[in-house]
Design an enzyme around this catalytic site. Structure first.
Site, short mmCIF file in Angstrom:
data_model
loop_
_atom_site.label_atom_id
_atom_site.label_comp_id
_atom_site.label_asym_id
_atom_site.label_seq_id
_atom_site.Cartn_x
_atom_site.Cartn_y
_atom_site.Cartn_z
N ASP A 64 1.41 3.20 26.54
CA ASP A 64 0.47 3.91 25.71
C ASP A 64 1.54 5.46 25.36
OD1 ASP A 64 -2.04 2.89 25.85
OD2 ASP A 64 -1.92 3.47 28.14
N HIS B 240 0.28 3.09 35.63
CA HIS B 240 -0.46 1.75 35.09
C HIS B 240 -1.54 1.25 36.15
CE1 HIS B 240 -2.20 -1.74 33.07
NE2 HIS B 240 -1.74 -1.21 31.72
#
Length: 430
Positions: free
Chosen positions: A364, A307
């Site tokens: 995600d 991330h």
């Protein structure tokens, strides 16, 4: 008086920059008067080191893997709260009591229908139109139906317009899906919860009774909570920039939807499924693609790992993994892409290359898997992200409008083009 930092410039000028400290001990240099005092500006591509505002909504510590809404940890909200309660918290700054919660929920149910004239808009979109294109256009058009929201921004009616947005975006999104598959629209029902209502509008058909599975309802509720706000990301910053011009909340949210559409932002979970499809079409050899991901000369990249902000782990991914396991077990879906996803997750979590670099599966990765398992098509993934992020956008717009220091956004630049050039007549150009 705040502490100050002294900046010494090459031309001998000095500037004193006030040091601002947040409630979580974050520190910032206040450069708001730097240009006026010295003629200098700062250069920060992507604004990755620049604080654009002071906000009391969301706290994020990427190094420690912390995410809190209004001071409450995402772990506690995910365990105990509902999406509508979290939306109320973000927008209003406090958890609602029962009366406030009932009023908020009833207001959203009341405004779930869209004007019948708006249904005609769907007739003029291409059958191949991306749902995000439809969503952004439809949300922007809402300000044409509610006159108190047109023109300059109106903070006085925000509670009403917030309820309208929360309600109607759900309806608009589900109608977009029905349009794409050629099925009749399914109207919202007051008796259903927010998540049940959305699933019913998505998957019910006039010929068959539909009842949402409680496991799916809980998973959707959780996904929306985890996406509800995430500090000053690209789409949220866009909402604030557009709103700073005094654009109304519908126009500002529509701009956030368009910013979220990009594959580097809200489109990431869609990229995960495309990656899984690529692995499947190449024979499903997970080890082969993991090796490619570790090869610096390979163009292949593992999507859904690591991330931009979280340098340790994404706390949302830890929460959503458990929900993902529950959904896959309950649904019993026989899907080769989901099988590949589980193998890829297990392989990466035990591989020293990924562990050392802290490239853990992120939100995600898991959200894409859950959406696919419950029947949400890939091109609707970013729409689902928009649905979850909506209360955060509204809260950020509201906070900005109430900030007495708010100014229209107008970044500076460092010009690198030609110096003064004389105009060349057409006859003299080569």
């Amino acid at each position: 008086m705040n502490d100050v930092a002294k900046l010494v410039l090459p031309d001998g000028q000095t500037a004193e920059l006030p040091i601002i400290e947040g409630s979580e001990k974050e520190k910032a240099l206040d450069i708001s008067k730097l240009r006026a005092q010295t003629g200098y500006v700062t250069l920060d591509p992507g604004f990755v080191n620049t604080g654009s505002c002071q906000s009391a909504i969301t706290f994020l510590d990427g190094e420690k893997g912390i995410l809190r809404y209004r001071g409450i940890s995402i772990e506690e909200l995910a365990e105990k709260s509902s999406f509508l309660e979290v939306a109320y918290l973000l927008i209003n700054g406090n958890l609602p009591n029962q009366t406030e919660m009932n009023g908020f929920s009833d207001s959203i149910s009341t405004h779930a229908l869209i004007n019948e004239d708006m249904k005609r808009f769907y007739e003029n979109f291409s059958s191949r139109a991306h749902p995000m294109a439809i969503l952004s256009a439809m949300v922007s058009s809402l300000s044409a139906y509610y006159t108190e929201a047109t023109g300059g921004a109106n903070i006085d009616d925000l509670q009403l317009n917030a309820a309208r947005l929360m309600a109607k975006v759900s309806t608009i999104a589900s109608f977009s899906y029905k349009k794409s598959i050629g099925q009749p629209f399914v109207y919202p029902q007051d008796k259903l919860s927010y998540c049940e209502n959305f699933l019913n509008m998505m998957f019910a058909v006039p010929t068959t009774e539909y009842e949402a599975d409680p496991v799916v309802v809980d998973a959707l509720n959780l996904l929306l909570i985890l996406h509800a706000d995430h500090e000053q990301n690209c789409s949220t910053s866009t909402v604030r920039v557009v709103g700073s011009s005094q654009a109304n909340v519908y126009a500002s949210v529509a701009s956030g939807i368009l910013a979220l559409w990009g594959p580097l932002h809200g489109g990431a979970n869609q990229q995960v499924l495309l990656m899984l499809q690529q692995i499947h079409e190449a024979g499903g050899d997970v080890d082969k693609f993991v090796a490619m991901a570790k090869d610096k000369d390979s163009e292949f990249r593992l999507m859904g790992f690591g991330h931009r902000v979280y340098k340790n782990f994404d706390p949302r991914a830890t929460i959503i993994k458990k929900a993902c396991d529950r959904v896959l077990e309950k649904m019993g879906v026989d899907d080769p892409l989901l099988d590949i996803a589980k193998k890829l997750e297990a392989r990466a979590l035990e591989d020293e290359y990924f562990v050392k670099r802290k490239l853990y599966p992120n939100v995600d990765f898991y959200s894409g898997i859950i959406y696919r398992a419950i029947g949400i098509p890939t091109n609707m993934f970013t729409v689902m992200f928009s649905l979850g992020r909506l209360p955060g956008w509204i809260a950020q717009w509201k906070e900005m409008m109430e900030d007495p220091q708010n100014r229209i956004a107008r970044p500076r630049q460092i010009y690198t083009g030609s110096q003064l050039v004389q105009y060349t007549p057409m006859s003299e150009r080569g």
